[in-house]
Design a protein around this motif. Structure first.
Motif, short mmCIF file in Angstrom:
data_model
loop_
_atom_site.label_atom_id
_atom_site.label_comp_id
_atom_site.label_asym_id
_atom_site.label_seq_id
_atom_site.Cartn_x
_atom_site.Cartn_y
_atom_site.Cartn_z
N THR A 19 0.84 -1.19 0.00
CA THR A 19 0.00 0.00 0.00
C THR A 19 0.87 1.25 0.00
O THR A 19 0.63 2.20 -0.75
CB THR A 19 -0.92 0.01 1.23
N ARG A 20 1.90 1.24 0.82
CA ARG A 20 2.80 2.39 0.90
C ARG A 20 3.49 2.63 -0.45
O ARG A 20 3.64 3.79 -0.88
CB ARG A 20 3.84 2.17 1.99
N ARG A 21 3.88 1.57 -1.10
CA ARG A 21 4.53 1.70 -2.43
C ARG A 21 3.55 2.31 -3.43
O ARG A 21 3.92 3.19 -4.22
CB ARG A 21 5.00 0.33 -2.91
N ALA A 22 2.30 1.88 -3.41
CA ALA A 22 1.31 2.42 -4.34
C ALA A 22 1.02 3.88 -4.05
O ALA A 22 0.87 4.70 -4.97
CB ALA A 22 0.02 1.60 -4.25
N LEU A 23 0.98 4.25 -2.79
CA LEU A 23 0.75 5.64 -2.42
C LEU A 23 1.92 6.53 -2.86
O LEU A 23 1.73 7.62 -3.42
CB LEU A 23 0.53 5.77 -0.92
N SER A 38 7.06 20.79 -5.70
CA SER A 38 6.93 19.72 -4.71
C SER A 38 5.47 19.33 -4.59
O SER A 38 4.57 20.09 -4.94
CB SER A 38 7.46 20.17 -3.34
N LEU A 39 5.28 18.12 -4.11
CA LEU A 39 3.93 17.62 -3.84
C LEU A 39 4.00 16.74 -2.60
O LEU A 39 4.84 15.84 -2.53
CB LEU A 39 3.38 16.84 -5.03
N ALA A 40 3.16 17.03 -1.63
CA ALA A 40 3.10 16.26 -0.39
C ALA A 40 1.72 15.65 -0.24
O ALA A 40 0.70 16.30 -0.52
CB ALA A 40 3.40 17.15 0.81
N GLY A 41 1.66 14.40 0.21
CA GLY A 41 0.39 13.72 0.40
C GLY A 41 0.36 13.00 1.74
O GLY A 41 1.39 12.54 2.23
N ALA A 42 -0.84 12.92 2.32
CA ALA A 42 -1.00 12.21 3.59
C ALA A 42 -2.31 11.44 3.56
O ALA A 42 -3.26 11.83 2.89
CB ALA A 42 -1.00 13.20 4.76
N VAL A 43 -2.33 10.35 4.31
CA VAL A 43 -3.53 9.54 4.46
C VAL A 43 -3.91 9.50 5.93
O VAL A 43 -3.05 9.36 6.81
CB VAL A 43 -3.31 8.11 3.92
N VAL A 44 -5.20 9.63 6.18
CA VAL A 44 -5.75 9.67 7.55
C VAL A 44 -6.68 8.49 7.74
O VAL A 44 -7.52 8.21 6.87
CB VAL A 44 -6.52 10.99 7.78
N ARG A 45 -6.53 7.80 8.85
CA ARG A 45 -7.43 6.70 9.18
C ARG A 45 -7.44 6.52 10.69
O ARG A 45 -6.43 6.77 11.35
CB ARG A 45 -6.96 5.40 8.50
N VAL A 323 -11.63 6.98 5.95
CA VAL A 323 -10.32 7.31 5.41
C VAL A 323 -10.38 8.72 4.81
O VAL A 323 -11.36 9.10 4.18
CB VAL A 323 -9.88 6.30 4.32
N GLY A 324 -9.31 9.48 5.00
CA GLY A 324 -9.17 10.79 4.37
C GLY A 324 -7.81 10.92 3.73
O GLY A 324 -6.88 10.15 4.02
N ALA A 325 -7.68 11.90 2.85
CA ALA A 325 -6.40 12.15 2.20
C ALA A 325 -6.22 13.65 2.00
O ALA A 325 -7.18 14.39 1.79
CB ALA A 325 -6.31 11.43 0.86
N VAL A 326 -4.97 14.08 2.07
CA VAL A 326 -4.59 15.48 1.92
C VAL A 326 -3.46 15.56 0.90
O VAL A 326 -2.54 14.74 0.92
CB VAL A 326 -4.10 16.07 3.26
N LEU A 344 -5.27 8.65 -3.51
CA LEU A 344 -4.63 8.19 -2.27
C LEU A 344 -5.66 7.57 -1.34
O LEU A 344 -5.40 6.53 -0.70
CB LEU A 344 -3.93 9.36 -1.57
N LEU A 345 -6.82 8.20 -1.25
CA LEU A 345 -7.89 7.68 -0.40
C LEU A 345 -8.34 6.31 -0.89
O LEU A 345 -8.48 5.35 -0.10
CB LEU A 345 -9.05 8.68 -0.40
N ALA A 346 -8.58 6.21 -2.22
CA ALA A 346 -9.08 4.95 -2.77
C ALA A 346 -8.05 3.83 -2.65
O ALA A 346 -8.40 2.68 -2.36
CB ALA A 346 -9.49 5.15 -4.23
N ILE A 347 -6.77 4.14 -2.90
CA ILE A 347 -5.72 3.12 -2.78
C ILE A 347 -5.74 2.52 -1.38
O ILE A 347 -5.68 1.29 -1.20
CB ILE A 347 -4.35 3.74 -3.09
N THR A 348 -5.83 3.38 -0.37
CA THR A 348 -5.81 2.90 1.01
C THR A 348 -7.06 2.11 1.35
O THR A 348 -7.00 1.01 1.92
CB THR A 348 -5.66 4.09 1.97
N ALA A 349 -8.21 2.68 1.00
CA ALA A 349 -9.48 2.03 1.37
C ALA A 349 -9.66 0.71 0.65
O ALA A 349 -10.21 -0.25 1.22
CB ALA A 349 -10.65 2.97 1.07
#
Length: 469
Positions: A19-23, A38-45, A323-326, A344-349
């Motif tokens: 999952t981390r690799r896909a994100l 730059s681009l930063a992303g985060a996943v919330v759960r 799940v949330g994503a930023v 990012l949200l869909a990959i995790t969920a």
């Protein structure tokens, strides 16, 4: 490229390696294809940031989760929470005209709720010059935000996004609190939620904003403006870590007792309810109270996107998945931050769906509730009524089409619908003189134990079923 599990910032455990690799791959593609510095992303759960990753044009210098970016119109979600706090304290109603609390504007007949939902009909922008790229002291008064004839559509008739409308809401907060809206936000929302890196102006470490040429791989820095009275429409700066806290709060609240929480769960849920209809140009999108709504990939999401010169931001949350994503970037245009965040949200969920809560029996239920459970008929339509562990009732059609809903006890022997067609409607068990259960009355619909039960009243009468041919 930088990848950080959430626990390095005090947020929880890592996701699975695949999952981390896909994100991380999705963040890298977003930065490369979007041509952003730059681009930063985060996943919330589960109420915390569980993954952070970033990509930068400079090897070894990717931003971390504490790097600030300007977040643009995501600011509106914070203003909306402040207004809902005023509502919950009884200081205003969403149906109140603005004039009642903020007199002297040319928009005084519009309601607070219309401003929150972008159904006020106000113009999208201020009279020139463009407020995002010019100092706020060019617009020192509220009148400078509206100009002559600020209404573009009849109030309450359609969705029309209005930045000045949220500037008026910020002024409303200031009037009722007697302090600058940014100070109120800090004291009432940011500090209680531990969001110390969300500020009105950038504070190091902060990413610089850039304009990237659309047809050449060159860029120039964008200026940061203090937008004055327009700040509530989009001036805040924040970080992936702080916005992860915000996404978790918008979904589940802050877990404190009533009276101490920043905003109650009921009011947060109200903000997520559609208050403005979708438009033909974007039928998958709608708007609640300070929150954008989006249907994509079979998911219903809420959150907000934002842009300011040099910056783009997206924050999306799926209530169903928890799940949330930023996503945060530092260029004026280019990256599809909303698509990256929803991916990012869909990959995790999809890769790591949340485990359902284990079934447990009720500690104790009123014996009378069991009398309600089982099959019921509305005419010839088959339904089942389940008694849940919480004491709620769940009505659902057994076959074919039908309207189901959950119902919560009202304390007077009735239940109130919580969703769908039956939201806020009353379910009332009707008993005979001997105490036995006759039928259910649901908003005048009669549900009986058998189809057109002869022992229960049937509206309009029923001749009875034939017993022979």
């Amino acid at each position: 490229m930088t990848e950080q599990p959430g626990e390095e910032f005090g947020y929880g455990s890592e996701l699975l390696p695949a999952t981390r690799r896909a994100l991380l791959y999705r963040v890298a593609v977003g930065q490369a294809e979007g041509r952003t510095p730059s681009l930063a992303g985060a996943v919330v759960r589960d109420g915390r940031m569980v993954w952070f990753g970033s990509r930068s044009m400079i090897d070894g210098h990717a931003p971390d989760a504490d790097t600030q970016y300007r977040i643009g119109s995501v600011t509106k979600t914070f203003v909306a929470v402040l207004v809902m706090r005023l509502r919950d304290e009884g200081l205003l109603a969403l149906t109140d005209p603005l004039e009642r609390h903020l007199p002297g504007t040319t928009a005084g007949g519009l309601t607070v709720g219309q401003l929150l939902s972008h159904t006020s009909g106000l113009a999208s922008e201020t009279p020139g010059p463009w407020w995002e790229r010019t100092p706020g002291d060019l617009r020192p008064e509220l009148a400078d935000l509206l100009g002559d004839g600020p209404s573009k559509h009849p109030a309450g008739r359609r969705y029309h996004y209005s930045n000045p409308g949220f500037a008026l809401l910020g002024a409303l907060v200031e009037r009722l609190r007697g302090a600058p809206w940014g100070d109120v936000l800090r004291a009432e929302v940011l500090a209680p939620l531990g969001m110390d890196r969300t500020t009105l102006l950038p504070e190091p470490p902060a990413a610089g904003g850039f304009a990237v040429h659309p047809w050449a791989d060159v860029m120039v820095p964008e200026a940061v403006q203090e937008t004055g009275r327009m700040a509530p429409a989009g001036q805040l700066c924040s970080t992936a870590a702080d916005l992860s806290r915000w996404a978790a709060f918008l979904l589940d609240g802050d877990g404190r007792p009533a009276g101490e929480t920043v905003l109650g769960a009921g009011s947060l849920a109200e903000m997520r309810e559609p208050a403005a209809p979708p438009q033909e140009i974007d039928p998958a999108a709608g708007y609640g109270l300070g929150l954008q709504l989006l249907c994509t990939g079979g998911r219903s999401l809420f959150g907000h996107t934002g842009s300011m010169p040099g910056f783009l931001t997206s924050l999306w949350v799926s209530e169903a998945d928890g799940v949330g994503a930023v996503v945060l970037t530092n260029c004026t245009s280019g990256p599809a931050t909303s698509a990256v965040a929803t991916d990012l949200l869909a990959i995790t969920a999809d890769a790591e769906p949340a485990m359902p809560a284990p079934w447990r029996p009720a500690d104790a239920l009123d014996a009378g509730l069991l009398d309600l459970a089982g099959p019921w008929y509305w005419g010839t339509h088959e339904y089942a009524l389940h008694v849940r562990q919480s004491g709620d009732l769940q009505l659902a059609p057994l076959t074919g089409q039908g309207r189901g809903a959950r119902f919560r006890a009202g304390g007077d022997g009735t239940w109130t619908g919580l969703e769908g067609y039956w939201a806020s409607e009353t379910l009332r068990p009707v008993r005979r003189a001997d105490g036995s259960l006759s039928h259910l009355d649901l908003g005048s619909f009669t549900f009986t134990r058998s189809p057109y039960d002869p022992s229960a009243p049937v509206p309009g009468g029923f001749p009875g079923w034939p017993t022979t041919r």
